[in-house]
Design a protein around this motif. Structure first.
Motif, PDB file in Angstrom:
ATOM      1  N   SER A  30       0.841  -1.201   0.000  1.00  0.00           N
ATOM      2  CA  SER A  30       0.000   0.000   0.000  1.00  0.00           C
ATOM      3  C   SER A  30       0.871   1.243   0.000  1.00  0.00           C
ATOM      4  O   SER A  30       2.071   1.161   0.331  1.00  0.00           O
ATOM      5  CB  SER A  30      -0.879   0.000   1.241  1.00  0.00           C
ATOM      6  OG  SER A  30      -0.055   0.250   2.363  1.00  0.00           O
ATOM      7  N   GLN A  31       0.295   2.372  -0.382  1.00  0.00           N
ATOM      8  CA  GLN A  31       1.003   3.642  -0.275  1.00  0.00           C
ATOM      9  C   GLN A  31       0.011   4.746  -0.005  1.00  0.00           C
ATOM     10  O   GLN A  31      -1.093   4.736  -0.533  1.00  0.00           O
ATOM     11  CB  GLN A  31       1.809   3.928  -1.553  1.00  0.00           C
ATOM     12  CG  GLN A  31       0.971   4.133  -2.775  1.00  0.00           C
ATOM     13  CD  GLN A  31       1.877   4.384  -3.976  1.00  0.00           C
ATOM     14  OE1 GLN A  31       2.382   3.435  -4.551  1.00  0.00           O
ATOM     15  NE2 GLN A  31       2.032   5.630  -4.366  1.00  0.00           N
ATOM     16  N   ARG A  32       0.413   5.732   0.890  1.00  0.00           N
ATOM     17  CA  ARG A  32      -0.499   6.844   1.150  1.00  0.00           C
ATOM     18  C   ARG A  32       0.309   8.055   1.598  1.00  0.00           C
ATOM     19  O   ARG A  32       1.426   7.909   2.133  1.00  0.00           O
ATOM     20  CB  ARG A  32      -1.528   6.462   2.208  1.00  0.00           C
ATOM     21  CG  ARG A  32      -0.970   6.274   3.579  1.00  0.00           C
ATOM     22  CD  ARG A  32      -2.058   5.847   4.548  1.00  0.00           C
ATOM     23  NE  ARG A  32      -1.478   5.601   5.851  1.00  0.00           N
ATOM     24  CZ  ARG A  32      -1.629   6.389   6.898  1.00  0.00           C
ATOM     25  NH1 ARG A  32      -2.364   7.477   6.817  1.00  0.00           N
ATOM     26  NH2 ARG A  32      -1.090   6.085   8.057  1.00  0.00           N
ATOM     27  N   LYS A  33      -0.284   9.230   1.307  1.00  0.00           N
ATOM     28  CA  LYS A  33       0.387  10.469   1.691  1.00  0.00           C
ATOM     29  C   LYS A  33       0.105  10.723   3.158  1.00  0.00           C
ATOM     30  O   LYS A  33      -1.012  10.515   3.621  1.00  0.00           O
ATOM     31  CB  LYS A  33      -0.119  11.619   0.841  1.00  0.00           C
ATOM     32  CG  LYS A  33       0.459  11.572  -0.550  1.00  0.00           C
ATOM     33  CD  LYS A  33       0.144  12.803  -1.357  1.00  0.00           C
ATOM     34  CE  LYS A  33       0.818  12.676  -2.710  1.00  0.00           C
ATOM     35  NZ  LYS A  33       0.103  13.363  -3.750  1.00  0.00           N
ATOM     36  N   ILE A  34       1.121  11.201   3.924  1.00  0.00           N
ATOM     37  CA  ILE A  34       0.875  11.498   5.346  1.00  0.00           C
ATOM     38  C   ILE A  34       1.494  12.842   5.710  1.00  0.00           C
ATOM     39  O   ILE A  34       2.426  13.318   5.044  1.00  0.00           O
ATOM     40  CB  ILE A  34       1.465  10.423   6.288  1.00  0.00           C
ATOM     41  CG1 ILE A  34       2.971  10.200   5.956  1.00  0.00           C
ATOM     42  CG2 ILE A  34       0.699   9.117   6.218  1.00  0.00           C
ATOM     43  CD1 ILE A  34       3.702   9.495   7.058  1.00  0.00           C
ATOM     44  N   ARG A  35       0.985  13.457   6.777  1.00  0.00           N
ATOM     45  CA  ARG A  35       1.592  14.676   7.312  1.00  0.00           C
ATOM     46  C   ARG A  35       2.158  14.314   8.674  1.00  0.00           C
ATOM     47  O   ARG A  35       1.582  13.533   9.417  1.00  0.00           O
ATOM     48  CB  ARG A  35       0.532  15.768   7.468  1.00  0.00           C
ATOM     49  CG  ARG A  35       1.150  17.133   7.730  1.00  0.00           C
ATOM     50  CD  ARG A  35       0.079  18.115   8.140  1.00  0.00           C
ATOM     51  NE  ARG A  35      -0.803  18.507   7.049  1.00  0.00           N
ATOM     52  CZ  ARG A  35      -0.494  19.480   6.177  1.00  0.00           C
ATOM     53  NH1 ARG A  35       0.649  20.091   6.245  1.00  0.00           N
ATOM     54  NH2 ARG A  35      -1.356  19.799   5.255  1.00  0.00           N
TER      55      ARG A  35
END
Ligand SMILES: Nc1nc2c(ncn2[C@@H]2O[C@H](COP(=O)(O)OP(=O)(O)O)[C@@H](O)[C@H]2O)c(=O)[nH]1
Ligand SMILES: [Mg+2]
Length: 349
Positions: A30-35
């Motif tokens: 999986s891949q996701r943008k995070i802050r």
């Protein structure tokens, strides 16, 4: 199965880290943008969280293979390096032997003697590998064995023999001065050199200057009577006619004089200006008179002192005196082993 989570700036970075850590067969789950969390996170750029999975065994097998390849490569590199170092060391060794040898040859030491000494060192230390420094030390020790010096026990009847012109008469004058003036001994001078014009006069003049008894032996028959006349003398020095060492008849006549005089000391007088090849022959041919000492003359007239070593090596008897000029009596000195070694090796050895 291994599952790992990566927080990266971009996918490129993710792929590099995943391949490195999990191998080429890893898959992205999986891949996701995070802050990032907290206040600081607001001012920072966004990151990507990538989750990847890989088969546990495969990764290990692969990394083991890689490790083995790496080790093998390192081993080959080390082997190459060692063989380069070894070959460098061998050339250095050869260079240093050649350098020492070159220096000795320059000092006029015959190759025959150098090779003999090196041969003996090798023989004594059979399988041992010796450093150039150790070889040099052994070499010096061998030279000190070859260079023998006489204790000069002031033997009573001393005869000087040797080729014409080497300095026998001059040396007798120097010795007579040393013994009578410096050691307070009663000296008597005899010459059997009636062959050369002026030879008798030469020694007679020195005898007069020193006020010591002087006798001429015209034949062997005269010798016992003359020696008897000098019975009060502590030291009797006998001068002889210069002989061509190739003339066996002449040398055997000198031998008869020596035997009749019952000499305690027979000095073979050799000039350091004589060619080494000739010196060797003179030393051999004169063995007939059983000399037991060497006097080396005209040391002042040469810079290549290898001849001194040749005389010791081929003569195999101690050196008593060295003479260093024409002045009577000062240009004579008792032989000193260390001084001779320094001369033979040159100053910087
Ligand atoms: N330069 C030098 N000349 C020497 C030395 N000893 C002797 N001479 C000279 O060599 C020449 C021959 O000497 P002499 O004693 O007559 O030799 P002999 O024939 O052996 O008796 C003379 O001119 C001496 O002065 C020395 O140590 N150095
Ligand atoms: Mg003479």
């Amino acid at each position: 199965m291994i599952i790992k989570r990566y927080v990266v700036d971009n996918m490129n970075e993710a792929m590099v880290r995943i391949r490195y850590e999990l191998g080429n067969d890893a898959v992205i789950v999986s891949q996701r943008k995070i802050r990032q969390k907290g206040l600081i996170g607001i001012f920072k750029s966004r990151k990507i969280e990538v989750t990847a999975a890989a088969d546990d065994k495969k990764k290990n097998v692969k990394s083991n293979n890689e490790k083995r390849e790496e080790l093998e490569k390192e081993l080959t590199d080390i082997k190459n390096m060692v063989s380069i170092l070894l070959s460098q060391r061998d050339t250095n060794k050869k260079d240093s032997k050649n350098k020492t040898k070159q220096k000795l040859l320059e000092n006029d030491i015959p190759n025959e003697i150098i090779e003999d000494i090196y041969g003996n060192i090798k023989l004594k230390n059979q399988d041992k590998k010796l450093s150039p420094k150790v070889i040099q030390t052994y070499f010096k020790e061998a030279l000190l064995d070859i260079i023998k010096t006489d204790e000069n026990k002031d033997e009573r009847i001393q005869v000087l023999v040797g080729p014409t012109g080497v300095g026998k008469t001059t040396t007798i004058a120097k010795l007579a001065s040393l013994y009578s003036l410096y050691e307070n001994k009663k000296v008597g001078l005899i010459t059997i050199d009636t062959y050369r014009i002026g030879a008798v006069e030469q020694l007679k003049t020195y005898a007069q200057i020193l006020s010591v008894p002087f006798e001429v032996a015209l034949s062997i028959k005269d010798i016992p009577e003359i020696i008897n006349k000098m019975k009060n003398c502590d030291i009797i020095l006998i001068d002889t006619t210069g002989r061509n060492s190739k003339n066996i008849m002449q040398i055997s006549e000198t031998r008869k004089y020596i035997e009749t005089a019952n000499a305690d000391k027979v000095h073979l007088v050799l000039s350091m200006t004589t060619k080494q090849g000739d010196l060797k022959k003179i030393i051999e041919n004169y063995k007939m008179v059983n000399y037991n000492s060497l006097i080396l003359t005209k040391v002042d007239e040469t810079n290549a002192y290898g001849s001194i070593l040749s005389c010791c090596y081929y003569g195999n008897v101690p050196i008593s005196f060295l003479t260093t000029g024409q002045n009577v009596p000062e240009d004579i000195e008792k032989a000193d082993k260390d001084k001779i070694l320094k001369l033979v090796l040159g100053d910087d050895n």
